[in-house]
Scaffold this motif. Structure first.
Motif, PDB file in Angstrom:
ATOM      1  N   THR A  25      78.127  18.279  27.833  1.00 56.34           N
ATOM      2  CA  THR A  25      78.045  19.639  27.765  1.00 56.34           C
ATOM      3  C   THR A  25      78.452  20.274  28.933  1.00 56.34           C
ATOM      4  OG1 THR A  25      75.840  19.303  26.543  1.00 56.34           O
ATOM      5  CG2 THR A  25      76.067  21.454  27.500  1.00 56.34           C
ATOM      6  N   ARG A  26      79.360  21.353  28.324  1.00 55.25           N
ATOM      7  CA  ARG A  26      79.987  22.246  29.532  1.00 55.25           C
ATOM      8  C   ARG A  26      79.947  23.713  29.326  1.00 55.25           C
ATOM      9  NH1 ARG A  26      85.975  21.220  32.032  1.00 55.25           N
ATOM     10  NH2 ARG A  26      85.703  22.423  33.490  1.00 55.25           N
ATOM     11  N   ARG A  27      79.317  24.483  30.498  1.00 59.51           N
ATOM     12  CA  ARG A  27      79.344  25.653  30.227  1.00 59.51           C
ATOM     13  C   ARG A  27      80.784  26.397  30.929  1.00 59.51           C
ATOM     14  NH1 ARG A  27      74.712  23.472  30.361  1.00 59.51           N
ATOM     15  NH2 ARG A  27      73.034  24.268  28.734  1.00 59.51           N
ATOM     16  N   HIS A  28      81.438  27.141  30.225  1.00 56.82           N
ATOM     17  CA  HIS A  28      82.512  27.904  31.205  1.00 56.82           C
ATOM     18  C   HIS A  28      83.106  29.158  30.252  1.00 56.82           C
ATOM     19  CE1 HIS A  28      86.509  27.805  33.239  1.00 56.82           C
ATOM     20  NE2 HIS A  28      86.945  27.945  31.931  1.00 56.82           N
ATOM     21  N   GLY A  29      83.023  29.980  31.172  1.00 50.53           N
ATOM     22  CA  GLY A  29      83.509  31.170  30.382  1.00 50.53           C
ATOM     23  C   GLY A  29      82.608  31.980  29.542  1.00 50.53           C
ATOM     24  N   GLY A  30      81.571  31.845  29.740  1.00 48.49           N
ATOM     25  CA  GLY A  30      80.472  32.433  28.697  1.00 48.49           C
ATOM     26  C   GLY A  30      80.420  31.706  27.565  1.00 48.49           C
ATOM     27  N   GLN A  31      81.062  30.318  27.336  1.00 51.62           N
ATOM     28  CA  GLN A  31      80.638  29.687  26.323  1.00 51.62           C
ATOM     29  C   GLN A  31      80.043  28.368  26.695  1.00 51.62           C
ATOM     30  OE1 GLN A  31      84.735  29.273  24.809  1.00 51.62           O
ATOM     31  NE2 GLN A  31      84.401  30.821  23.387  1.00 51.62           N
ATOM     32  N   THR A  32      79.390  27.493  25.734  1.00 52.85           N
ATOM     33  CA  THR A  32      78.820  26.307  25.667  1.00 52.85           C
ATOM     34  C   THR A  32      79.582  25.295  24.917  1.00 52.85           C
ATOM     35  OG1 THR A  32      76.662  27.059  26.387  1.00 52.85           O
ATOM     36  CG2 THR A  32      76.811  24.904  25.743  1.00 52.85           C
ATOM     37  N   ILE A  33      80.500  24.370  25.385  1.00 53.11           N
ATOM     38  CA  ILE A  33      81.116  23.458  24.731  1.00 53.11           C
ATOM     39  C   ILE A  33      80.329  22.057  24.684  1.00 53.11           C
ATOM     40  CG2 ILE A  33      83.274  22.046  24.395  1.00 53.11           C
ATOM     41  CD1 ILE A  33      84.437  24.421  26.226  1.00 53.11           C
ATOM     42  N   THR A  34      79.897  21.694  23.716  1.00 51.74           N
ATOM     43  CA  THR A  34      79.284  20.254  23.409  1.00 51.74           C
ATOM     44  C   THR A  34      80.195  19.152  22.547  1.00 51.74           C
ATOM     45  OG1 THR A  34      77.237  21.578  23.326  1.00 51.74           O
ATOM     46  CG2 THR A  34      76.996  19.269  22.540  1.00 51.74           C
ATOM     47  N   ILE A  35      80.266  18.130  23.210  1.00 56.02           N
ATOM     48  CA  ILE A  35      80.908  17.006  22.239  1.00 56.02           C
ATOM     49  C   ILE A  35      80.216  15.752  22.369  1.00 56.02           C
ATOM     50  CG2 ILE A  35      82.931  15.486  22.562  1.00 56.02           C
ATOM     51  CD1 ILE A  35      84.481  17.762  24.159  1.00 56.02           C
ATOM     52  N   ARG A  36      80.018  14.920  21.195  1.00 50.94           N
ATOM     53  CA  ARG A  36      79.339  13.810  20.948  1.00 50.94           C
ATOM     54  C   ARG A  36      79.932  12.728  20.322  1.00 50.94           C
ATOM     55  NH1 ARG A  36      74.433  12.562  17.397  1.00 50.94           N
ATOM     56  NH2 ARG A  36      73.405  10.646  18.680  1.00 50.94           N
ATOM     57  N   ALA A  37      80.213  11.711  20.892  1.00 46.81           N
ATOM     58  CA  ALA A  37      80.804  10.756  20.040  1.00 46.81           C
ATOM     59  C   ALA A  37      79.973   9.464  19.804  1.00 46.81           C
ATOM     60  CB  ALA A  37      82.161  10.194  21.106  1.00 46.81           C
ATOM     61  N   THR A  38      79.977   8.905  18.569  1.00 43.63           N
ATOM     62  CA  THR A  38      79.350   7.661  18.191  1.00 43.63           C
ATOM     63  C   THR A  38      80.461   6.875  17.418  1.00 43.63           C
ATOM     64  OG1 THR A  38      79.021   8.694  15.770  1.00 43.63           O
ATOM     65  CG2 THR A  38      77.328   9.242  17.716  1.00 43.63           C
ATOM     66  N   PRO A  48      78.532  30.730  21.962  1.00 46.62           N
ATOM     67  CA  PRO A  48      78.332  31.438  23.496  1.00 46.62           C
ATOM     68  C   PRO A  48      77.065  31.034  24.021  1.00 46.62           C
ATOM     69  CG  PRO A  48      78.503  32.848  21.259  1.00 46.62           C
ATOM     70  CD  PRO A  48      78.335  31.167  20.985  1.00 46.62           C
ATOM     71  N   THR A  49      77.127  31.149  25.366  1.00 47.60           N
ATOM     72  CA  THR A  49      76.387  30.652  26.336  1.00 47.60           C
ATOM     73  C   THR A  49      75.182  31.686  26.402  1.00 47.60           C
ATOM     74  OG1 THR A  49      77.841  29.752  27.885  1.00 47.60           O
ATOM     75  CG2 THR A  49      75.786  30.401  28.850  1.00 47.60           C
ATOM     76  N   GLY A  50      74.028  31.291  26.509  1.00 47.40           N
ATOM     77  CA  GLY A  50      72.619  32.346  26.550  1.00 47.40           C
ATOM     78  C   GLY A  50      71.908  31.870  25.437  1.00 47.40           C
ATOM     79  N   GLY A  51      72.299  31.105  24.372  1.00 50.81           N
ATOM     80  CA  GLY A  51      71.352  30.966  23.341  1.00 50.81           C
ATOM     81  C   GLY A  51      71.779  31.686  22.126  1.00 50.81           C
ATOM     82  N   ALA A  52      72.615  32.847  22.167  1.00 54.65           N
ATOM     83  CA  ALA A  52      73.118  33.565  21.244  1.00 54.65           C
ATOM     84  C   ALA A  52      73.964  32.781  20.414  1.00 54.65           C
ATOM     85  CB  ALA A  52      73.864  34.709  21.694  1.00 54.65           C
ATOM     86  N   ARG A  53      73.684  32.899  19.003  1.00 55.25           N
ATOM     87  CA  ARG A  53      74.472  32.249  17.861  1.00 55.25           C
ATOM     88  C   ARG A  53      75.047  32.991  16.894  1.00 55.25           C
ATOM     89  NH1 ARG A  53      71.247  26.508  17.393  1.00 55.25           N
ATOM     90  NH2 ARG A  53      70.739  26.176  19.265  1.00 55.25           N
TER      91      ARG A  53
END
Length: 53
Positions: A25-38, A48-53
């Motif tokens: 999980t990475r937060r950058h420039g007002g965005q949260t980027i999440t990556i998961r590999a299985t 958007p960072t801050g819980g807004a969806r």
């Protein structure tokens, strides 16, 4: 006291372990980027960072 020490515990073989998932999980420039590999594949999201969806 010549023989007061307990015998060493016998070692059992550890259970087989395998990687289930790895992610980041990475937060950058007002965005949260999440990556998961299985084993089944890779998923991700950008929100958007801050819980807004």
């Amino acid at each position: 006291m010549a023989n007061s020490a307990m015998p060493a515990a016998q070692r059992s073989t550890p259970p087989d372990r395998r990687l289930i998932a790895v992610g980041a999980t990475r937060r950058h420039g007002g965005q949260t980027i999440t990556i998961r590999a299985t084993k089944a594949g890779v998923t991700g999201s950008i929100r958007p960072t801050g819980g807004a969806r």
